[in-house]
Design an enzyme around this catalytic site. Structure first.
Site, short mmCIF file in Angstrom:
data_model
loop_
_atom_site.label_atom_id
_atom_site.label_comp_id
_atom_site.label_asym_id
_atom_site.label_seq_id
_atom_site.Cartn_x
_atom_site.Cartn_y
_atom_site.Cartn_z
N ASP A 61 0.87 -1.16 0.00
CA ASP A 61 0.00 0.00 0.00
C ASP A 61 0.91 1.22 0.00
O ASP A 61 1.55 1.53 1.01
CB ASP A 61 -0.89 -0.01 1.24
CG ASP A 61 -1.87 1.16 1.28
OD1 ASP A 61 -1.72 2.10 0.46
OD2 ASP A 61 -2.79 1.15 2.12
N SER A 141 -1.05 14.01 -14.48
CA SER A 141 -2.18 13.92 -15.40
C SER A 141 -2.37 15.24 -16.11
O SER A 141 -1.99 16.30 -15.59
CB SER A 141 -3.46 13.57 -14.62
OG SER A 141 -4.61 13.66 -15.44
N TYR A 154 -9.50 15.20 -7.64
CA TYR A 154 -8.47 14.47 -8.39
C TYR A 154 -7.55 15.45 -9.10
O TYR A 154 -6.32 15.33 -9.05
CB TYR A 154 -9.13 13.51 -9.39
CG TYR A 154 -8.15 12.83 -10.31
CD1 TYR A 154 -7.42 11.73 -9.88
CD2 TYR A 154 -7.97 13.27 -11.62
CE1 TYR A 154 -6.51 11.10 -10.72
CE2 TYR A 154 -7.07 12.64 -12.48
CZ TYR A 154 -6.34 11.56 -12.02
OH TYR A 154 -5.45 10.94 -12.86
#
Length: 250
Positions: A61, A141, A154
Site C-alpha cells: 500500500d 495527469s 483528483y
C-alpha cells in the site's frame, strides 16, 4: 529488446495493470530489472511472471510507510539497489459534483496521489543517492495542467504532484537525481469509467472528440515516454511535466 536501461533497477508502483504494467514491461524489455509493486498482489504477480526472471512482485500500500519500506526493501534484496522510481499508483473519485465526494474518498485520493510520493521519496532517495543518482518519475495527469469540472479533487491532487515534481527536481539535482512527471490524458484503463462518470461508447466518443489526435492514451504511449525520461537520453531533463495527451492540453 534493447539495452537503454541495461544494469538499472526500477520500482514501478501500480504496476499490476494499466500504465504501470506497460511501464514495467517496457523497462524490462530495455534491460532493467523491475520491482512490480501493487496493492493487488495477484495482479503484481501476474505481470512479474509475464516479464520473467528480471521482475519481482511485491504487495504494498503506497499510502503507508510500511508499504514504501517493503517495496524499496524488495529492490535492495532482489537486485541490490535502486536506480529508477516510478510513482504511478493512482486513485480518483467518480466524475461529478465536488460537493458529493465523501471525506474518506478525498483522503484516499491524496494518500495515494500525493502522500505516497512523499513516503517513497523518504526511503528511495537515499538509495538512489547511494548509487550516484537516478531518476524519479511521478505519474501526474493532464488534469493537473488543464483542470475541468467534475474531477476537482483528483485534479488538485495531480496539480500537487506536478508542483512536488518541480520542487523535488531542484532540491535533488545536486545528488544527481532527476525528477520528472508524466501527464497522460485518460486511457483505456480500469479508472476510465470513473473519469467519464460511466464508460459508454457515447461518453468515449464525446471525450475522444476533445483530443486532437482522436484517441485515448494507451499503456505503450506512457511507457515510451517513461522510458525516455528514465534513460540516459534524458540526462539533462529534470523538473518537466511531460504531456502525453494527443494534444489535449493545447
Amino acid at each position: 529488446m534493447g539495452d537503454r536501461l541495461a544494469g538499472k533497477v526500477a520500482l514501478v508502483t501500480g504496476g499490476g495493470a494499466g500504465f504501470g504494467a506497460g511501464i514495467a514491461r517496457r523497462f524490462a524489455q530495455e534491460g532493467a530489472r523491475v520491482i512490480v509493486a501493487d496493492l493487488d498482489e495477484t495482479a503484481a504477480a501476474r505481470v512479474a511472471e509475464e516479464i520473467g526472471p528480471a521482475a519481482r512482485a511485491v504487495s504494498a500500500d503506497v499510502a503507508t510507510q510500511a508499504g514504501a519500506e517493503a517495496m524499496c526493501a524488495a529492490a535492495q534484496e532482489s537486485f541490490g539497489g535502486l536506480d529508477i522510481l516510478v510513482n504511478n499508483a493512482g486513485f480518483t473519485h467518480r466524475n461529478g459534483s465536488l460537493l458529493e465526494v465523501d471525506e474518506a474518498t478525498f483522503d484516499r485520493i491524496f494518500a495515494v496521489n500525493a502522500k505516497a510520493i512523499y513516503l517513497a521519496a523518504r526511503v528511495a532517495v537515499p538509495m538512489l543517492a547511494a548509487r550516484g543518482g537516478g531518476a524519479i518519475l511521478n505519474t501526474a495527469s493532464t488534469a493537473g495542467l488543464r483542470p475541468r469540472p467534475g474531477l476537482t479533487w483528483y485534479n488538485a491532487s495531480k496539480g500537487w504532484a506536478i508542483t512536488a515534481t518541480k520542487s523535488m527536481a531542484v532540491e535533488l539535482a545536486p545528488q544527481g537525481i532527476r525528477v520528472n512527471a508524466l501527464c497522460p490524458v485518460a486511457g483505456d484503463t480500469g479508472m476510465l469509467g470513473l473519469f467519464l462518470g460511466e464508460d459508454t461508447p457515447e461518453k468515449r466518443a464525446q471525450f475522444q472528440a476533445t483530443i486532437p489526435l482522436g484517441r485515448l492514451s494507451r499503456p505503450d504511449d506512457i511507457a515510451s515516454a517513461a522510458l525516455w525520461l528514465a534513460s540516459d537520453e534524458a540526462a539533462f531533463i529534470t523538473g518537466v511535466a511531460l504531456e502525453v495527451d494527443g494534444g489535449r492540453c493545447i
